[in-house]
Each structure stands twice: as structure tokens, then as C-alpha cells.
Scaffold this motif. Structure first.
Motif, PDB file in Angstrom:
ATOM      1  N   ARG A   1      61.950  13.903 -72.242  1.00 39.89           N
ATOM      2  CA  ARG A   1      62.432  15.052 -71.464  1.00 39.89           C
ATOM      3  C   ARG A   1      61.381  16.145 -71.584  1.00 39.89           C
ATOM      4  NH1 ARG A   1      66.952  19.249 -72.594  1.00 39.89           N
ATOM      5  NH2 ARG A   1      67.153  20.105 -70.518  1.00 39.89           N
ATOM      6  N   GLY A   2      60.724  16.469 -70.493  1.00 39.37           N
ATOM      7  CA  GLY A   2      59.686  17.479 -70.515  1.00 39.37           C
ATOM      8  C   GLY A   2      58.326  16.950 -70.911  1.00 39.37           C
ATOM      9  N   PHE A   3      58.180  15.635 -70.935  1.00 42.77           N
ATOM     10  CA  PHE A   3      56.914  14.979 -71.233  1.00 42.77           C
ATOM     11  C   PHE A   3      57.059  13.516 -70.867  1.00 42.77           C
ATOM     12  CE2 PHE A   3      59.435  13.922 -74.880  1.00 42.77           C
ATOM     13  CZ  PHE A   3      58.967  12.713 -75.348  1.00 42.77           C
ATOM     14  N   ASN A   4      56.005  12.750 -70.977  1.00 42.47           N
ATOM     15  CA  ASN A   4      56.062  11.295 -70.854  1.00 42.47           C
ATOM     16  C   ASN A   4      55.408  10.686 -72.069  1.00 42.47           C
ATOM     17  OD1 ASN A   4      57.400  10.326 -68.437  1.00 42.47           O
ATOM     18  ND2 ASN A   4      55.917  11.594 -67.351  1.00 42.47           N
TER      19      ASN A   4
ATOM     20  N   PHE B   1      50.753  30.884 -70.156  1.00 42.56           N
ATOM     21  CA  PHE B   1      50.833  29.447 -69.882  1.00 42.56           C
ATOM     22  C   PHE B   1      50.416  29.159 -68.445  1.00 42.56           C
ATOM     23  CE2 PHE B   1      53.258  25.469 -69.095  1.00 42.56           C
ATOM     24  CZ  PHE B   1      52.796  24.713 -70.159  1.00 42.56           C
ATOM     25  N   GLU B   2      50.866  29.980 -67.520  1.00 40.79           N
ATOM     26  CA  GLU B   2      50.493  29.787 -66.113  1.00 40.79           C
ATOM     27  C   GLU B   2      48.992  29.966 -65.915  1.00 40.79           C
ATOM     28  OE1 GLU B   2      52.094  30.713 -61.678  1.00 40.79           O
ATOM     29  OE2 GLU B   2      52.766  32.035 -63.280  1.00 40.79           O
ATOM     30  N   GLN B   3      48.402  30.960 -66.555  1.00 37.07           N
ATOM     31  CA  GLN B   3      46.956  31.165 -66.431  1.00 37.07           C
ATOM     32  C   GLN B   3      46.188  29.982 -67.015  1.00 37.07           C
ATOM     33  OE1 GLN B   3      45.197  33.744 -64.879  1.00 37.07           O
ATOM     34  NE2 GLN B   3      43.448  32.386 -65.228  1.00 37.07           N
ATOM     35  N   VAL B   4      46.670  29.468 -68.150  1.00 35.30           N
ATOM     36  CA  VAL B   4      46.016  28.314 -68.776  1.00 35.30           C
ATOM     37  C   VAL B   4      46.046  27.116 -67.831  1.00 35.30           C
ATOM     38  CG1 VAL B   4      46.145  26.641 -70.660  1.00 35.30           C
ATOM     39  CG2 VAL B   4      46.462  29.069 -71.135  1.00 35.30           C
ATOM     40  N   LEU B   5      47.208  26.829 -67.234  1.00 36.28           N
ATOM     41  CA  LEU B   5      47.296  25.699 -66.300  1.00 36.28           C
ATOM     42  C   LEU B   5      46.422  25.934 -65.083  1.00 36.28           C
ATOM     43  CD1 LEU B   5      51.066  24.696 -66.460  1.00 36.28           C
ATOM     44  CD2 LEU B   5      49.105  23.463 -67.392  1.00 36.28           C
TER      45      LEU B   5
ATOM     46  N   TYR C   1      57.985  29.188 -77.863  1.00 35.53           N
ATOM     47  CA  TYR C   1      57.817  28.128 -76.864  1.00 35.53           C
ATOM     48  C   TYR C   1      59.172  27.484 -76.558  1.00 35.53           C
ATOM     49  CZ  TYR C   1      55.861  24.074 -74.457  1.00 35.53           C
ATOM     50  OH  TYR C   1      55.569  23.116 -73.521  1.00 35.53           O
ATOM     51  N   ARG C   2      59.897  27.131 -77.599  1.00 30.64           N
ATOM     52  CA  ARG C   2      61.201  26.483 -77.407  1.00 30.64           C
ATOM     53  C   ARG C   2      62.191  27.410 -76.710  1.00 30.64           C
ATOM     54  NH1 ARG C   2      62.827  23.571 -82.871  1.00 30.64           N
ATOM     55  NH2 ARG C   2      64.438  22.762 -81.493  1.00 30.64           N
ATOM     56  N   ALA C   3      62.119  28.701 -76.983  1.00 29.80           N
ATOM     57  CA  ALA C   3      63.021  29.670 -76.356  1.00 29.80           C
ATOM     58  C   ALA C   3      62.718  29.851 -74.874  1.00 29.80           C
ATOM     59  CB  ALA C   3      62.926  31.012 -77.079  1.00 29.80           C
ATOM     60  N   ASN C   4      61.522  29.451 -74.448  1.00 24.14           N
ATOM     61  CA  ASN C   4      61.105  29.622 -73.047  1.00 24.14           C
ATOM     62  C   ASN C   4      60.950  28.300 -72.309  1.00 24.14           C
ATOM     63  OD1 ASN C   4      60.417  32.592 -72.420  1.00 24.14           O
ATOM     64  ND2 ASN C   4      59.626  32.285 -74.489  1.00 24.14           N
ATOM     65  N   LEU C   5      61.622  27.250 -72.770  1.00 22.07           N
ATOM     66  CA  LEU C   5      61.434  25.930 -72.150  1.00 22.07           C
ATOM     67  C   LEU C   5      61.728  25.933 -70.651  1.00 22.07           C
ATOM     68  CD1 LEU C   5      62.801  23.420 -74.816  1.00 22.07           C
ATOM     69  CD2 LEU C   5      60.422  23.835 -74.137  1.00 22.07           C
TER      70      LEU C   5
ATOM     71  N   GLY D   1      58.914  25.146 -68.018  1.00 19.02           N
ATOM     72  CA  GLY D   1      59.097  23.957 -67.181  1.00 19.02           C
ATOM     73  C   GLY D   1      58.917  24.270 -65.701  1.00 19.02           C
ATOM     74  N   GLU D   2      59.384  25.451 -65.279  1.00 13.23           N
ATOM     75  CA  GLU D   2      59.201  25.862 -63.882  1.00 13.23           C
ATOM     76  C   GLU D   2      57.718  26.023 -63.549  1.00 13.23           C
ATOM     77  OE1 GLU D   2      61.588  29.369 -63.323  1.00 13.23           O
ATOM     78  OE2 GLU D   2      63.444  28.289 -63.758  1.00 13.23           O
ATOM     79  N   VAL D   3      56.975  26.616 -64.472  1.00 14.75           N
ATOM     80  CA  VAL D   3      55.530  26.764 -64.270  1.00 14.75           C
ATOM     81  C   VAL D   3      54.889  25.383 -64.211  1.00 14.75           C
ATOM     82  CG1 VAL D   3      53.378  27.584 -65.304  1.00 14.75           C
ATOM     83  CG2 VAL D   3      55.407  29.056 -65.313  1.00 14.75           C
ATOM     84  N   PHE D   4      55.264  24.517 -65.135  1.00 18.03           N
ATOM     85  CA  PHE D   4      54.716  23.156 -65.169  1.00 18.03           C
ATOM     86  C   PHE D   4      54.946  22.469 -63.832  1.00 18.03           C
ATOM     87  CE2 PHE D   4      53.177  21.535 -69.219  1.00 18.03           C
ATOM     88  CZ  PHE D   4      52.639  20.321 -68.837  1.00 18.03           C
ATOM     89  N   GLY D   5      56.128  22.643 -63.269  1.00 17.88           N
ATOM     90  CA  GLY D   5      56.492  22.011 -62.005  1.00 17.88           C
ATOM     91  C   GLY D   5      55.628  22.434 -60.833  1.00 17.88           C
ATOM     92  N   ARG D   6      54.972  23.570 -60.937  1.00 21.23           N
ATOM     93  CA  ARG D   6      54.070  24.008 -59.865  1.00 21.23           C
ATOM     94  C   ARG D   6      52.753  23.252 -59.884  1.00 21.23           C
ATOM     95  NH1 ARG D   6      54.836  30.176 -61.114  1.00 21.23           N
ATOM     96  NH2 ARG D   6      56.619  29.672 -62.042  1.00 21.23           N
ATOM     97  N   TYR D   7      52.459  22.610 -60.997  1.00 17.54           N
ATOM     98  CA  TYR D   7      51.197  21.901 -61.152  1.00 17.54           C
ATOM     99  C   TYR D   7      51.349  20.384 -61.213  1.00 17.54           C
ATOM    100  CZ  TYR D   7      49.154  26.448 -62.095  1.00 17.54           C
ATOM    101  OH  TYR D   7      48.734  27.752 -61.982  1.00 17.54           O
TER     102      TYR D   7
END
Length: 139
Positions: A15-18, A53-57, A87-91, A95-101
Motif C-alpha cells: 500500500r503506497g509502494f510496490n 516532496f513535490e519539488q523533489v519529485l 512523513y506518516r502524518a502526511n501520507l 500520496g496525492e503529490v505522488f499520484g501526479r507523477y
């Protein structure tokens, strides 16, 4: 280039990774650690983990694109954070940011570290991409 998500039935459902990404063909791009440094050389979004996190991605995507790929070509990322609890408090927003990439998560690992090169950094990512040579030539 073929890409297959590997999910062994003996392991917990990711969940949130592979667990793994199997790639056939393509060129391997090794991605250096990227923090949230913007084009001006300063950390973007001080004290904002999600903004950094968004800038890093975005930085990672820029490197992959320069090599002829897209962010989806990233198959493995190591995430380094200054505060695992933050990090855990902002999952959800992370995850929304991750979904953009990414349509599918790459293989991931998370590490809490004591500090980064730039003191204002809250997160850094590094990893690997496999870029389809034919697709890169077509872009």
C-alpha cells in the motif's frame, strides 16, 4: 520496454509502494539524491514537507526527462526524511503529490536520517529509472 509489478502472494499487499518492478529492455538511469532545491539554489517550501516532496519529485522528473524519459520510468526510489512521524502524518497529501507523477508506485524504501547537506531540507529522494530507448527517440 516491458514493465511488470511484482507482488509475491506470500508478502503483505503493498500500500503506497510496490515490492518490485521487473523491467525488460531500456537504459538504466541512476538518479542522484535530490532535495527540494529550486532553480535559484535555495530550498523550496521551508518547513513544509509536502511542498518539499513535490519539488523533489519535480527535480527527479526533470533529470529523467533530460535523459529522454518520463517520471513513470522511475522504478526504484529511496526516500530519506528528517522526521518519519511527520512523513506518516502526511501520507494522504504525499500520496496525492505522488499520484501526479506516477500511475503506479515504484519500489520504495523509507529511511529516517539525522540531517541533510542543506539544513532546511526535510526530504531527499534518489533511485533508478529505466528508459525505453525507442520511446525516448520518439519524444
Amino acid at each position: 520496454m516491458e514493465r511488470e509489478i511484482v507482488t509475491p502472494p506470500e508478502l503483505a499487499e503493498p500500500r503506497g509502494f510496490n515490492h518490485g518492478v521487473l523491467v525488460d529492455g531500456g537504459k538504466t538511469l541512476y538518479l542522484a539524491g535530490q532535495d527540494a532545491t529550486g532553480s535559484d539554489g535555495d530550498i523550496v517550501a521551508p518547513d513544509d514537507l509536502v511542498g518539499q516532496f513535490e519539488q523533489v519529485l519535480d527535480n527527479l522528473a526533470t533529470v529523467v526527462e533530460e535523459a529522454g524519459g518520463v517520471s513513470e520510468d522511475i522504478v526504484k526510489l529511496n526516500i530519506f526524511v528528517a522526521d518519519r512521524d511527520a512523513y506518516r502524518a502526511n501520507l494522504e497529501p504525499l500520496g496525492e503529490v505522488f499520484g501526479r507523477y506516477f500511475e503506479e508506485y515504484p519500489a520504495l524504501a523509507l529511511f529516517e536520517v539525522s540531517g541533510f547537506f542543506k539544513e532546511a531540507a526535510l526530504v531527499e529522494l534518489e533511485g533508478f529509472a529505466v528508459i525505453d530507448e525507442e520511446a525516448a527517440d520518439a519524444r
